[in-house]
Design a protein around this motif. Structure first.
Motif, PDB file in Angstrom:
ATOM      1  N   LYS B 119      30.574  22.665   2.912  1.00  0.00           N
ATOM      2  CA  LYS B 119      30.822  21.465   3.708  1.00  0.00           C
ATOM      3  C   LYS B 119      29.740  20.416   3.466  1.00  0.00           C
ATOM      4  O   LYS B 119      30.013  19.224   3.341  1.00  0.00           O
ATOM      5  CB  LYS B 119      30.835  21.819   5.187  1.00  0.00           C
ATOM      6  CG  LYS B 119      32.051  22.590   5.617  1.00  0.00           C
ATOM      7  CD  LYS B 119      31.993  22.854   7.093  1.00  0.00           C
ATOM      8  CE  LYS B 119      33.230  23.576   7.558  1.00  0.00           C
ATOM      9  NZ  LYS B 119      33.246  23.736   9.010  1.00  0.00           N
ATOM     10  N   ASP B 253      34.358  24.920  16.825  1.00  0.00           N
ATOM     11  CA  ASP B 253      35.771  24.796  17.149  1.00  0.00           C
ATOM     12  C   ASP B 253      36.226  25.955  18.015  1.00  0.00           C
ATOM     13  O   ASP B 253      37.346  25.978  18.474  1.00  0.00           O
ATOM     14  CB  ASP B 253      36.615  24.692  15.879  1.00  0.00           C
ATOM     15  CG  ASP B 253      36.267  25.769  14.854  1.00  0.00           C
ATOM     16  OD1 ASP B 253      35.139  26.290  14.912  1.00  0.00           O
ATOM     17  OD2 ASP B 253      37.118  26.079  14.018  1.00  0.00           O
ATOM     18  N   SER B 276      29.280  21.957  12.911  1.00  0.00           N
ATOM     19  CA  SER B 276      30.353  22.329  12.003  1.00  0.00           C
ATOM     20  C   SER B 276      31.449  22.985  12.825  1.00  0.00           C
ATOM     21  O   SER B 276      31.195  23.910  13.574  1.00  0.00           O
ATOM     22  CB  SER B 276      29.774  23.283  10.965  1.00  0.00           C
ATOM     23  OG  SER B 276      30.788  24.034  10.369  1.00  0.00           O
ATOM     24  N   GLY B 278      35.224  24.292  12.217  1.00  0.00           N
ATOM     25  CA  GLY B 278      36.476  24.506  11.522  1.00  0.00           C
ATOM     26  C   GLY B 278      36.259  25.064  10.137  1.00  0.00           C
ATOM     27  O   GLY B 278      35.138  25.174   9.667  1.00  0.00           O
ATOM     28  N   LYS B 280      37.941  23.967   7.377  1.00  0.00           N
ATOM     29  CA  LYS B 280      38.201  23.039   6.281  1.00  0.00           C
ATOM     30  C   LYS B 280      36.890  22.333   5.908  1.00  0.00           C
ATOM     31  O   LYS B 280      35.996  22.176   6.733  1.00  0.00           O
ATOM     32  CB  LYS B 280      39.238  22.000   6.700  1.00  0.00           C
ATOM     33  CG  LYS B 280      40.593  22.633   6.963  1.00  0.00           C
ATOM     34  CD  LYS B 280      41.698  21.598   6.861  1.00  0.00           C
ATOM     35  CE  LYS B 280      42.939  22.067   7.575  1.00  0.00           C
ATOM     36  NZ  LYS B 280      42.829  21.952   9.044  1.00  0.00           N
ATOM     37  N   GLU B 283      35.476  19.399   8.032  1.00  0.00           N
ATOM     38  CA  GLU B 283      35.251  19.560   9.461  1.00  0.00           C
ATOM     39  C   GLU B 283      33.765  19.776   9.737  1.00  0.00           C
ATOM     40  O   GLU B 283      33.309  20.869  10.037  1.00  0.00           O
ATOM     41  CB  GLU B 283      36.112  20.700  10.003  1.00  0.00           C
ATOM     42  CG  GLU B 283      37.547  20.283  10.072  1.00  0.00           C
ATOM     43  CD  GLU B 283      38.498  21.426  10.339  1.00  0.00           C
ATOM     44  OE1 GLU B 283      39.442  21.207  11.097  1.00  0.00           O
ATOM     45  OE2 GLU B 283      38.307  22.511   9.796  1.00  0.00           O
ATOM     46  N   ASP B 285      30.187  17.358  10.915  1.00  0.00           N
ATOM     47  CA  ASP B 285      29.784  16.054  11.428  1.00  0.00           C
ATOM     48  C   ASP B 285      28.341  16.113  11.900  1.00  0.00           C
ATOM     49  O   ASP B 285      27.791  17.194  12.086  1.00  0.00           O
ATOM     50  CB  ASP B 285      30.695  15.689  12.610  1.00  0.00           C
ATOM     51  CG  ASP B 285      30.691  14.197  12.883  1.00  0.00           C
ATOM     52  OD1 ASP B 285      29.998  13.464  12.153  1.00  0.00           O
ATOM     53  OD2 ASP B 285      31.376  13.776  13.819  1.00  0.00           O
ATOM     54  N   LYS B 311      45.132  13.654  16.162  1.00  0.00           N
ATOM     55  CA  LYS B 311      45.789  14.383  15.085  1.00  0.00           C
ATOM     56  C   LYS B 311      47.252  14.640  15.436  1.00  0.00           C
ATOM     57  O   LYS B 311      48.120  14.609  14.584  1.00  0.00           O
ATOM     58  CB  LYS B 311      45.079  15.714  14.841  1.00  0.00           C
ATOM     59  CG  LYS B 311      43.799  15.553  14.063  1.00  0.00           C
ATOM     60  CD  LYS B 311      43.180  16.918  13.795  1.00  0.00           C
ATOM     61  CE  LYS B 311      41.673  16.804  13.642  1.00  0.00           C
ATOM     62  NZ  LYS B 311      40.985  18.041  14.005  1.00  0.00           N
TER      63      LYS B 311
END
Lengths: 379, 516
Positions: B119, B253, B276, B278, B280, B283, B285, B311
């Protein structure tokens, strides 16, 4: 997103909750009235395991003259806990700390608070902690004189009661005329694949033939990781395409297990957080699909000892979806104490069946509450 | 057991309304509640103790704000304090003056280092850097392969000279990686190390050796949001063993409260830099202290809710729905069906409702929500003809029995649904007519509103067991309306809102200032 849209969403949510939510109440009642019919459905699946083939994972006879010479020879599970006892003492503290607190000359409020703190820092959780402290208090105050031995016995009893000594902790790995199916589930990063690998070694040490099913088609290289484990002990791995349907891999694995006359099929699943509805549905599907071959004998939830109060939520949700039959508590060799299993066991009645005590391939041991508590107290 | 701090404090303060100042006794009464709430959010005990002292000091003698009741006041103090510890001053990743910059990841097994490496690489690449991933986890079976796959997905090269699975020396790999990066002109090197326990001397030494070999510009400690009391020990052990400059919180998440963030930030004084959430690659930030504070306190996570809503709801649909409210058009089963489908896409009902602030009071009801009920309701509505969906008034006995048969339910179910739907419709109509808060009681402090909207239909069923509960919200509500009234002149209502339509205070506080 502008506030107005937000409001629209909030309203939508509340409206749906209003309409759907209160149907729930009705639904709930209806289900309650039909409840007497439900349990008999459940029970047979638990007891129907043909021949009641339940085996304790600590056979005194286990003679691990396993496999071919080129393969690893895993250690027999019986001797494991003894060897790993030292590791546990790293995470002692609970037992010894409590013992020294209780042996103090004066037991005042601050001592009891420290007792409470000891339990809280072990992730036991606020509820169970308060209960245990209350019980200890009552019993210690009832003691005539607080000899170290008396206290030790008392503490041992209470800790044992907390862990629940009389639950059945054996793994069901025998089934008549078909392989026993063990499904391993859990959130990400708790050590599911590692546990499956280690469990395969435990079973191989008992001269069982094992087939691994790599139903983790999501995480990069998870199937490779499992295959590596399998190759070391000569257990073949059934795998599917990456990003394929895990349920179909699981189904195929069990199918091959039946065709090949294996004793046990171990299914590794992808880690999933319990609040991801879609992923939990997927897990439910894996189990349903596998059950087309016959019942799933064990559903093991892998919990990481470092997990805090969220462990309770994990256990609850996973139990709802796949009816967890046992817990594997991993990473107990660190400083974390894994106290959350106390709450889990109390609330859901799902026992800890195995504990992971290290990185070594044979560092997975059957959980023996008495030995565990003794290790905690004596260090 | 799962009540939020807000609910707990509300209960403590039931008898303390109308005081001018927070007294020591008031504060003591709340200290225990705060303690339990934080412990249940997995904040480490020593941190909890310090924290409570700080709150106590700050709360002592504070004037009771006119707009806030004592419970809210305390919450505010707690919240501010949390943000302060979590936030500190925000800082960006440090890059080396002479590339390559080296970022090293360290943490326990299973905290998500390898996934995070991918990521981070993806994120850096999007910012115009040329990262390279280094496979220095040679321990876990196939960790190298995993990193290679992750690198491929992120479109980032992976330096993996050793096969792993116990073969090779990670220190050597790390050292060679720097040379490799210099040669190939990569400007950021991300070193993924093996997971290790804080008490494992040998492995900690190895981590320190890797650090010395690559001399990282940033060492990030990766910790999973679910971790409990042990977070402090582990963080301290890593701080002593390898040292780190920043913290990354992973698996956000999930539904863990994430008290660990607070423990680690407080004990080590290092800042949480990234969040972090998720599986994927995108995902990932930077960390938002305010969101984390709300999450730890269980105050609802409105921003996450909004993100999820973004979403799930497509924009046109939301606008259409908004338009309908504005024009006061009747809310039909068709709209409801669309709404339900969008809500469904966002996740489980109980979780979503849980994210709304103040929902704690109806937690029990929320927990009892059966998600499959949505399917049943959908089945009933889908068994209606389009005409019936548009106008429920034509639903006579024979139509209802047809619907029941079509959806596999009973006429009672259909009746129940229609009845509740009519209630909801009424609510929507009042709202559209500019009834604002009274019509849509849900808006200030969704808890009470939710209860009422649900309540109407439920009241009859629940009256017996709930008794006076519906009344108990009143003083609080009054206080809140006062609070809103006090605020209103200050913050002009958003432009396109109907008059006297206000976001609840909690929601408003959570919106970025520009959007309030």
């Amino acid at each position: 997103m502008d506030p107005f849209t937000l409001i629209v969403i909030v309203i939508a949510l509340v409206v749906v909750a209003a309409v759907v939510g209160s149907v729930t109440l009705l639904g709930g009642r209806r289900r309650k009235s039909s409840l007497p019919a439900a349990p008999p459905q459940d029970l047979p699946t638990l007891q129907d395991v043909p021949g009641g083939g339940v085996e304790v994972l600590e056979p005194e006879t286990a003679a691990p003259e396993t496999a071919e010479p080129t393969l690893d020879r895993p250690e027999a599970p019986a001797t494991r806990l003894a060897r790993l006892r030292g590791r546990l003492s790293r995470s002692q503290g609970i037992g010894r700390g409590l013992l020294s607190l209780l042996s103090r000359d004066k037991l005042d409020e601050s001592t009891w608070e420290e007792v409470e703190d000891t339990l809280l820092t072990a992730d036991v959780g606020v509820g169970p902690t308060q209960e245990l402290v209350a019980r200890l208090r009552a019993r210690v105050n009832g003691l005539d004189d607080r000899t170290p031995d008396g206290l030790r016995t008392l503490l041992r009893e209470e800790l044992l009661a907390l862990i629940g000594p009389d639950t059945d902790r054996s793994l069901t790995t025998h089934a008549d005329g078909r392989p026993a199916v063990v499904l391993v589930v859990g959130v990400n990063g708790t050590g599911k694949t590692t546990t499956v690998g280690k469990l395969a070694r435990v079973l191989v040490a008992e001269d069982r033939s094992v087939l691994l099913g790599a139903a983790d088609t999501f995480r990069a290289a998870a199937a490779d990781q499992l295959t590596t484990w399998g190759v070391r002990v000569g257990a073949p791995t059934v795998r599917g395409p990456e990003a394929g349907d895990p349920a179909s891999v699981a189904f195929d694995a069990v199918q091959q297990g039946i065709d090949g006359g294996y004793d046990v099929v171990l299914l590794d699943t992808a880690g999933r957080l319990q609040n991801k509805v879609g992923l939990m549905d997927e897990l439910g599907k894996i189990k349903r699909v596998v059950e087309k071959h016959g019942p799933v004998d064990e559903v093991l939830l892998v919990l990481d000892a470092t997990t805090g109060q969220n462990g309770m939520v994990q256990a609850r949700v996973f139990s709802e979806v796949v009816d967890v039959t046992g817990i594997v508590l991993t990473k107990l060799d660190g400083t974390a104490k894994g106290g959350i299993v106390v709450a889990v066991q109390r609330e859901l009645g799902v026992p800890v069946k195995l504990i992971g005590l290290g990185e070594g391939p044979d560092d997975l041991a059957p959980f023996d509450p008495e030995a565990f508590v003794d290790a905690l107290i004596e260090g | 057991m799962f009540a939020t701090l807000q609910d707990r404090l509300a209960a403590t303060f039931k008898n303390l309304r109308g005081k001018g100042k927070l007294t020591d006794a008031d504060i003591d009464a709340t200290a225990r509640e705060i303690r339990v709430a934080l412990l249940e959010a997995d904040v480490a005990l020593p941190v909890v103790k310090d924290f409570i002292e700080a709150v106590r000091a700050r709360a002592r003698g504070v004037e009771v704000h006119q707009a806030l009741n004592p419970a809210q006041q305390i919450i505010k103090i707690v919240n501010d304090e949390l943000i302060e510890i979590l936030g500190g001053e925000t800082r960006r990743l440090r890059f080396a003056k002479n590339p390559p910059s080296v970022i090293m990841l360290a943490g326990l097994q299973g905290s998500g280092k390898t996934t995070l490496a991918g990521k981070l690489a993806h994120w850096l690449r999007a910012q115009g850097h040329q990262p390279v991933l280094v496979a220095a986890d040679l321990q876990r079976p196939n960790a190298v392969t995993q990193l290679q796959v992750v690198g491929e997905r992120a479109g980032v090269p992976v330096f993996a000279p050793e096969p792993g699975n116990g073969v090779g020396n990670p220190v050597d790999v790390a050292r060679r990686a720097i040379e490799h990066a210099k040669q190939k002109m990569y400007d950021v090197v991300i070193v993924d190390t093996a997971g290790r326990l804080g008490i494992d001397q040998a492995l900690m030494q190895q981590a320190a050796d890797i650090r010395d070999a690559v001399n990282p510009d940033e060492t990030l400690f990766v910790v999973d949001a679910m971790v409990g009391q042990d977070a402090v020990n582990t963080a301290q052990a890593f701080l002593d063993g390898v040292g780190f400059d920043g913290v990354v919180l992973t698996k956000l998440d999930g539904d863990a409260r994430g008290g660990a963030a607070l423990s680690v930030a407080k004990v080590t004084g290092r800042q949480v830099m990234f969040a972090s959430a998720g599986e994927k690659l995108d995902e990932f930030d930077t960390f938002h202290p305010d969101r984390m504070a709300s999450r730890i306190l269980g105050m609802g996570d409105v921003l996450t809710l909004i993100e999820q809503a973004e979403k799930a709801f497509d924009k046109d649909q939301a606008e259409e729905m908004a338009g309908k409210f504005g024009r006061g058009e009747d809310f039909t089963f068709e709209d409801f069906l669309a709404q339900m489908e969008s809500v469904r896409k966002m996740g489980s009902m109980s979780k979503l409702l849980g994210m709304l602030p103040g929902m704690g009071q109806m937690r029990e009801q929320i927990e009892n929500i059966d998600e499959r009920e949505i399917d049943r309701v959908t089945a009933i509505i889908k068994s209606m003809t389009p005409a019936e969906r548009r106008d429920h008034k034509i639903l006579n006995g024979s139509r209802r029995s047809r619907i029941a048969r079509g959806s596999g339910s009973t006429v009672t179910d259909v009746n129940g649904l229609v009845e509740r739907f009519v209630e909801a419709q009424k609510m929507m109509r009042q709202l559209a007519a500019g009834g604002g808060m009274p019509g849509m009681p849900g808006i200030p402090g969704m808890g009470r509103g939710g209860k009422k909207s649900k309540g109407k239909a439920q009241a009859r069923q629940a009256a017996a067991k709930k008794g006076g509960k519906s009344r108990s919200g009143n003083p609080a509500k009054r206080a809140q309306q006062q609070a809103l009234a006090a605020r209103q002149p200050g913050d002009g209502a958003p432009l396109d809102l109907p008059e006297d339509f206000e976001l609840p205070a909690e929601l408003k506080n959570l919106l970025p200032p520009g959007q309030r």
